[in-house]
Scaffold this motif. Structure first.
Motif, PDB file in Angstrom:
ATOM      1  N   SER A 158       0.834  -1.193   0.000  1.00 29.80           N
ATOM      2  CA  SER A 158       0.000   0.000   0.000  1.00 29.80           C
ATOM      3  C   SER A 158       0.872   1.248   0.000  1.00 29.80           C
ATOM      4  O   SER A 158       1.674   1.444   0.904  1.00 29.80           O
ATOM      5  N   ILE A 159       0.685   2.092  -1.022  1.00 30.42           N
ATOM      6  CA  ILE A 159       1.434   3.353  -1.086  1.00 30.42           C
ATOM      7  C   ILE A 159       1.011   4.266   0.063  1.00 30.42           C
ATOM      8  O   ILE A 159       1.834   4.969   0.671  1.00 30.42           O
ATOM      9  N   SER A 160      -0.281   4.252   0.389  1.00 31.28           N
ATOM     10  CA  SER A 160      -0.789   5.090   1.477  1.00 31.28           C
ATOM     11  C   SER A 160      -0.133   4.716   2.805  1.00 31.28           C
ATOM     12  O   SER A 160       0.217   5.593   3.608  1.00 31.28           O
ATOM     13  N   MET A 161       0.048   3.420   3.045  1.00 36.33           N
ATOM     14  CA  MET A 161       0.683   2.985   4.286  1.00 36.33           C
ATOM     15  C   MET A 161       2.161   3.362   4.330  1.00 36.33           C
ATOM     16  O   MET A 161       2.704   3.639   5.403  1.00 36.33           O
ATOM     17  N   LEU A 175       3.000  -2.351   9.201  1.00 35.74           N
ATOM     18  CA  LEU A 175       1.784  -1.783   8.622  1.00 35.74           C
ATOM     19  C   LEU A 175       1.216  -2.692   7.535  1.00 35.74           C
ATOM     20  O   LEU A 175       0.000  -2.898   7.452  1.00 35.74           O
ATOM     21  N   PHE A 176       2.097  -3.248   6.711  1.00 42.83           N
ATOM     22  CA  PHE A 176       1.642  -4.166   5.675  1.00 42.83           C
ATOM     23  C   PHE A 176       0.958  -5.389   6.290  1.00 42.83           C
ATOM     24  O   PHE A 176      -0.108  -5.818   5.829  1.00 42.83           O
ATOM     25  N   MET A 177       1.576  -5.947   7.319  1.00 41.69           N
ATOM     26  CA  MET A 177       0.975  -7.104   7.975  1.00 41.69           C
ATOM     27  C   MET A 177      -0.381  -6.741   8.598  1.00 41.69           C
ATOM     28  O   MET A 177      -1.328  -7.531   8.556  1.00 41.69           O
ATOM     29  N   ALA A 178      -0.456  -5.539   9.162  1.00 48.30           N
ATOM     30  CA  ALA A 178      -1.684  -5.116   9.832  1.00 48.30           C
ATOM     31  C   ALA A 178      -2.844  -4.938   8.859  1.00 48.30           C
ATOM     32  O   ALA A 178      -4.012  -5.014   9.259  1.00 48.30           O
ATOM     33  N   GLY A 179      -2.558  -4.696   7.582  1.00 51.81           N
ATOM     34  CA  GLY A 179      -3.629  -4.452   6.622  1.00 51.81           C
ATOM     35  C   GLY A 179      -4.264  -5.696   6.043  1.00 51.81           C
ATOM     36  O   GLY A 179      -5.332  -5.613   5.417  1.00 51.81           O
ATOM     37  N   ILE A 180      -3.667  -6.879   6.255  1.00 55.16           N
ATOM     38  CA  ILE A 180      -4.162  -8.092   5.595  1.00 55.16           C
ATOM     39  C   ILE A 180      -5.542  -8.495   6.106  1.00 55.16           C
ATOM     40  O   ILE A 180      -6.511  -8.605   5.326  1.00 55.16           O
ATOM     41  N   ILE A 181      -5.674  -8.731   7.408  1.00 54.87           N
ATOM     42  CA  ILE A 181      -6.953  -9.198   7.961  1.00 54.87           C
ATOM     43  C   ILE A 181      -8.041  -8.133   7.815  1.00 54.87           C
ATOM     44  O   ILE A 181      -9.155  -8.448   7.368  1.00 54.87           O
ATOM     45  N   PRO A 182      -7.783  -6.849   8.157  1.00 56.97           N
ATOM     46  CA  PRO A 182      -8.816  -5.840   7.918  1.00 56.97           C
ATOM     47  C   PRO A 182      -9.208  -5.716   6.446  1.00 56.97           C
ATOM     48  O   PRO A 182     -10.380  -5.460   6.130  1.00 56.97           O
ATOM     49  N   GLY A 183      -8.250  -5.907   5.530  1.00 57.27           N
ATOM     50  CA  GLY A 183      -8.566  -5.845   4.108  1.00 57.27           C
ATOM     51  C   GLY A 183      -9.528  -6.941   3.688  1.00 57.27           C
ATOM     52  O   GLY A 183     -10.506  -6.695   2.962  1.00 57.27           O
ATOM     53  N   ASP A 338      -8.076  15.033  -0.689  1.00 55.15           N
ATOM     54  CA  ASP A 338      -7.707  13.736  -1.232  1.00 55.15           C
ATOM     55  C   ASP A 338      -6.976  12.917  -0.165  1.00 55.15           C
ATOM     56  O   ASP A 338      -6.450  13.476   0.800  1.00 55.15           O
ATOM     57  N   PRO A 339      -6.957  11.582  -0.315  1.00 53.85           N
ATOM     58  CA  PRO A 339      -6.358  10.717   0.722  1.00 53.85           C
ATOM     59  C   PRO A 339      -4.921  11.079   1.074  1.00 53.85           C
ATOM     60  O   PRO A 339      -4.541  11.054   2.246  1.00 53.85           O
ATOM     61  N   GLY A 340      -4.105  11.401   0.073  1.00 57.73           N
ATOM     62  CA  GLY A 340      -2.715  11.746   0.366  1.00 57.73           C
ATOM     63  C   GLY A 340      -2.595  12.981   1.234  1.00 57.73           C
ATOM     64  O   GLY A 340      -1.773  13.033   2.148  1.00 57.73           O
ATOM     65  N   THR A 369      -6.030   4.482   6.935  1.00 55.30           N
ATOM     66  CA  THR A 369      -6.116   3.972   5.569  1.00 55.30           C
ATOM     67  C   THR A 369      -7.569   3.753   5.164  1.00 55.30           C
ATOM     68  O   THR A 369      -7.965   4.066   4.030  1.00 55.30           O
ATOM     69  N   ILE A 370      -8.381   3.214   6.068  1.00 54.25           N
ATOM     70  CA  ILE A 370      -9.807   3.042   5.758  1.00 54.25           C
ATOM     71  C   ILE A 370     -10.476   4.403   5.596  1.00 54.25           C
ATOM     72  O   ILE A 370     -11.335   4.593   4.716  1.00 54.25           O
ATOM     73  N   GLN A 371     -10.100   5.376   6.426  1.00 56.52           N
ATOM     74  CA  GLN A 371     -10.629   6.731   6.245  1.00 56.52           C
ATOM     75  C   GLN A 371     -10.216   7.288   4.881  1.00 56.52           C
ATOM     76  O   GLN A 371     -10.999   7.995   4.220  1.00 56.52           O
ATOM     77  N   SER A 372      -9.010   6.971   4.446  1.00 54.69           N
ATOM     78  CA  SER A 372      -8.563   7.392   3.113  1.00 54.69           C
ATOM     79  C   SER A 372      -9.400   6.722   2.031  1.00 54.69           C
ATOM     80  O   SER A 372      -9.685   7.323   0.992  1.00 54.69           O
ATOM     81  N   GLU A 373      -9.784   5.470   2.267  1.00 47.05           N
ATOM     82  CA  GLU A 373     -10.656   4.772   1.327  1.00 47.05           C
ATOM     83  C   GLU A 373     -12.013   5.465   1.222  1.00 47.05           C
ATOM     84  O   GLU A 373     -12.562   5.632   0.129  1.00 47.05           O
ATOM     85  N   ILE A 374     -12.551   5.861   2.377  1.00 46.86           N
ATOM     86  CA  ILE A 374     -13.835   6.568   2.380  1.00 46.86           C
ATOM     87  C   ILE A 374     -13.700   7.885   1.619  1.00 46.86           C
ATOM     88  O   ILE A 374     -14.570   8.266   0.829  1.00 46.86           O
TER      89      ILE A 374
END
Length: 436
Positions: A158-161, A175-183, A338-340, A369-374
């Protein structure tokens, strides 16, 4: 002048500069440099230059062009059509099967692409016309694709992460590991939303009457096995400790080139186009990151993060309620930024509060990251909305926005679940730490 008054002036100047259509990174850097000269000292500008050089020469940032190149090569290889076909066949029996297939195709492609717009474009350019041809309502087809496309910045890489990790000095690997299950959880929640819509409005998602054979399903799955294996190799190498995120990015980029070559999609034109997009995106990323670094320096010297932390932690509220307030503020800001921009401008202000409350910065990275998705799917400036409008002929912004807004609900549910059960995000990073 108090810290909040200074922040108000900073934000007003930034908004005025953005109104001239200046790039976000340049607007941030300009306001920060002028502010540093006025409120700190002209001599402090040399510190900004030194910080910019240190940032741009940071080896961890090599991972950015590598992951971008991986996504661009795979996008050009046509693998998106194979992913959609496989997912659609395997979910054929569910209500709204094509929309659910689109979401999971985005989830799989997101595991090899760290960009939300690229994910939405790659899958949407093929999936949306197919759904409309099968009688799906435009709003559902567009909304499912826009929401599914956001999984590209939650499921690693994830570029955002990476931006969040650099800004907050948090481990990129964790951060990458943390995003797997929530994703995966969010993909499931988005799919449930499609089922609910299809049940409530059957005419929005006509059932597909053709029943695929087992052979068709397994052949379709076989066509996407290389991408699945590449995603497993990239993430698995980070999780096992065999490779750093940067080394895993190199493996992913090389693997993407081999996959495109094996599919006979790797021409000189494709490689040249992918490299050009990678350079442009990386340059934009570094410019945004540098502007964010400058603004973080100014805000810190003005005492704004500390003042915000003192104010929020001083409220007669439990920690979860303060986190809720922060999320509400992020939700509102996401409608207009924007998310960035959210990550580089807002997060340096809130991160001290989060740490003071005892929450994990890795956990907060997933929430952000989820807020960035929203932010990417909410009007008036949701980036994915404009991306889909531009790549899918015959649709207007109203159709995209109407279909996307309903998918904000499962994303908010995901944030609530993460707040109540933070272990959803921290389980894999904690397990990774326990192995060392």
């Amino acid at each position: 002048m108090g810290a909040f008054g200074s922040f108000g002036i900073f934000l007003l100047c930034l908004l005025l500069l953005l109104a001239t259509r200046a790039p976000v990174g340049i607007a941030l850097a300009t306001v920060a440099m002028i502010g540093t000269s006025i409120f700190v000292s002209p001599g402090a500008l040399s510190q900004l230059a030194s910080s910019a050089f240190s940032l741009s020469s940071n080896f961890i940032l090599v991972v950015v062009p590598l992951f971008i190149l991986m996504g661009e090569i795979l996008s050009a290889s046509g693998i998106g059509a194979s992913l959609f076909r496989a997912a659609e066949l395997w979910f054929r029996k569910l209500p709204g099967a094509l929309a659910i297939g689109t979401i999971w195709a985005c989830a799989i492609f997101g595991s090899v692409c760290g960009s939300s717009p690229v994910t939405a474009t790659t899958i949407g350019s093929m999936a949306i016309p197919e759904m409309v041809r099968r009688g799906y309502h435009k709003s559902l087809a567009l909304g499912a694709t826009a929401a599914g496309g956001t999984l590209g910045i939650l499921i690693p890489p994830s570029i955002s992460m990476i931006v969040y990790g650099v800004i907050t000095d948090t481990s990129i690997g964790h951060l990458f590991m943390a995003g797997i299950i929530p994703g995966l959880m969010l993909a499931f929640l988005l799919s449930l939303t499609v089922v609910a819509i299809a049940k409530r409005n059957p005419d929005w998602a006509p059932p597909v009457t053709e029943i695929p054979t087992s052979g068709e399903k397994w052949r379709a799955l076989g066509a996407v096995v290389p991408v699945i294996l590449l995603a497993a190799l990239v993430i698995g190498s980070i999780y096992s400790g065999a490779a750093t995120p940067t080394e895993a990015g190199a493996v992913g980029a090389a693997g993407a080139l081999l996959i495109a070559l094996a599919m006979r999609k790797l021409s000189f034109a494709v490689l040249n186009r992918s490299l050009q997009k990678t350079v442009r995106t990386t340059a934009m990323f570094l410019l945004l990151l540098t502007g964010g670094l400058f603004s973080s320096y100014l805000l810190a010297r003005l005492g704004i993060p500390q003042a915000m932390s003192d104010f929020l932690t001083g409220l007669p509220l439990p920690g979860w309620a303060i986190v809720g307030l922060i999320n509400i503020m992020l939700l509102i800001l996401g409608m207009f930024m924007d998310p960035g921009s959210i990550v580089v401008i807002v997060i340096p202000i809130f991160i001290k509060t989060i740490l003071t409350l005892g929450y994990s910065p890795v956990w907060f990275g997933v929430v952000v990251t989820i807020q960035s998705e929203i932010a990417a799917i909410t009007p008036p400036v949701g980036f994915n909305l404009f991306v889909l409008k531009s790549v899918v002929p015959g649709v207007n912004l109203h159709d995209v926005a109407r279909g996307s807004v309903i998918f904000v609900i499962p994303m908010l549910c995901a944030i609530v679940l993460l707040t109540v059960f933070p272990q959803i995000a921290t389980f894999l990073p904690d397990l990774l730490l326990s192995k060392k």
